[in-house]
Design an enzyme around this catalytic site. Sequence first.
Site, PDB file in Angstrom:
ATOM      1  N   THR A  12       0.817  -1.220   0.000  1.00 12.81           N
ATOM      2  CA  THR A  12       0.000   0.000   0.000  1.00 12.81           C
ATOM      3  C   THR A  12       0.845   1.262   0.000  1.00 12.81           C
ATOM      4  OG1 THR A  12      -1.693  -1.165   1.241  1.00 12.81           O
ATOM      5  CG2 THR A  12      -1.802   1.215   1.312  1.00 12.81           C
ATOM      6  N   GLN A 275      -2.954 -21.963  19.188  1.00 14.72           N
ATOM      7  CA  GLN A 275      -3.857 -20.993  18.557  1.00 14.72           C
ATOM      8  C   GLN A 275      -3.897 -19.689  19.366  1.00 14.72           C
ATOM      9  OE1 GLN A 275      -7.697 -22.833  17.766  1.00 14.72           O
ATOM     10  NE2 GLN A 275      -6.713 -24.605  16.852  1.00 14.72           N
TER      11      GLN A 275
END
Length: 340
Positions: A12, A275
């Site tokens: 970006t 996780q």
Amino acid sequence: MSQILIIYTGGTIGMMSDPVTKVLKPINFEQIMDNVPELEKLNCRIKVHSFDEIIDSSNMNPEIWSELAGLIQSNYHDNDGFVILHGSDTMAYTASALSFMLENLGKPIIFTGSQLPISAIRTDAKENLMTAIEIAKAKKNDRARVPEVCIYFDYKLFRGNRAFKYNSSKFEAFRSPNYPILAESGVHLRFSVNDIRHPEDESALIIHNNLVSDVGVLKLYPGISPKVVENILSADVRGIVMETFGAGNTTTDAWFIDLLKNAIDSGKVILDISQCKVGTVELGRYETSKHLKDIGVANGYDMTFEAAVTKMMYLLGQSDNPAQVREWLETDLRGELTVS
Ligand code: ASP
């Protein structure tokens, strides 16, 4: 005067909104420079290498990582540091991969990018770019202050293989909850000297280009079926990153343990990471992880997913011996994990 090589891959930071379609598209580096006249005022020489194809980082891949490593190697002696402009989406993967590919690194490799294009009025790109260059050229007693692969974003410097993108809309795009930041920029640029790694032998940069990118991923969830697990474990790969619950726990169902054991016995390496974004895997702490240790699952401790996958790619390229790969996975090679 220091010399810094800026390598522009895309992201970006170097995009502009198409006046008609409003879609963000890459621009070339000269257009970036036009937006930052302040670069002239930095007390250093800046060289630029722009990739032929400027990409959104979702298109990043191991071939480009090799190209990056090769560029760093061929420009290593002439430059004091490197700034790599890269999309933030996969920046943590590229930074992690390069941390493993560049052994005995003695110079700063600072990844940066931005959430808004450099031409946008409220852009975060200018600060990110200017300070990344300041960090890349920072020295003390003639030695680089941060001879590591890092990510600089929103006033913070992270070890690359400890960071992950956690926010797609705030300027504060990265976090590194399992390791302290290496520097913070405010009125002063403050380095966390005790948290920064220096190589034992700065003279000998070694490049490892042979990554094996066939890595499987098994993310557990309550209710995952034998069919799904079997499919993933029987894929034609030598290494599997398994994302488990909490401190590295899995179901104790016999079918599950048997499938893991068969995969390991057939020569596959299975790495256990959590996780949870904060904390570490502790194999054997609960009954629900004791059996994993017994059958030879590797402990990924507090590694990020990005570090785990790229470390697996790197190590599979280093050895054909599963026991050796497993031992290295559990070893702190580039500051990517803390053995607890
Ligand atoms: N999609 C962009 C990329 O990763 C996002 C960014 O640069 O921050 O290339």
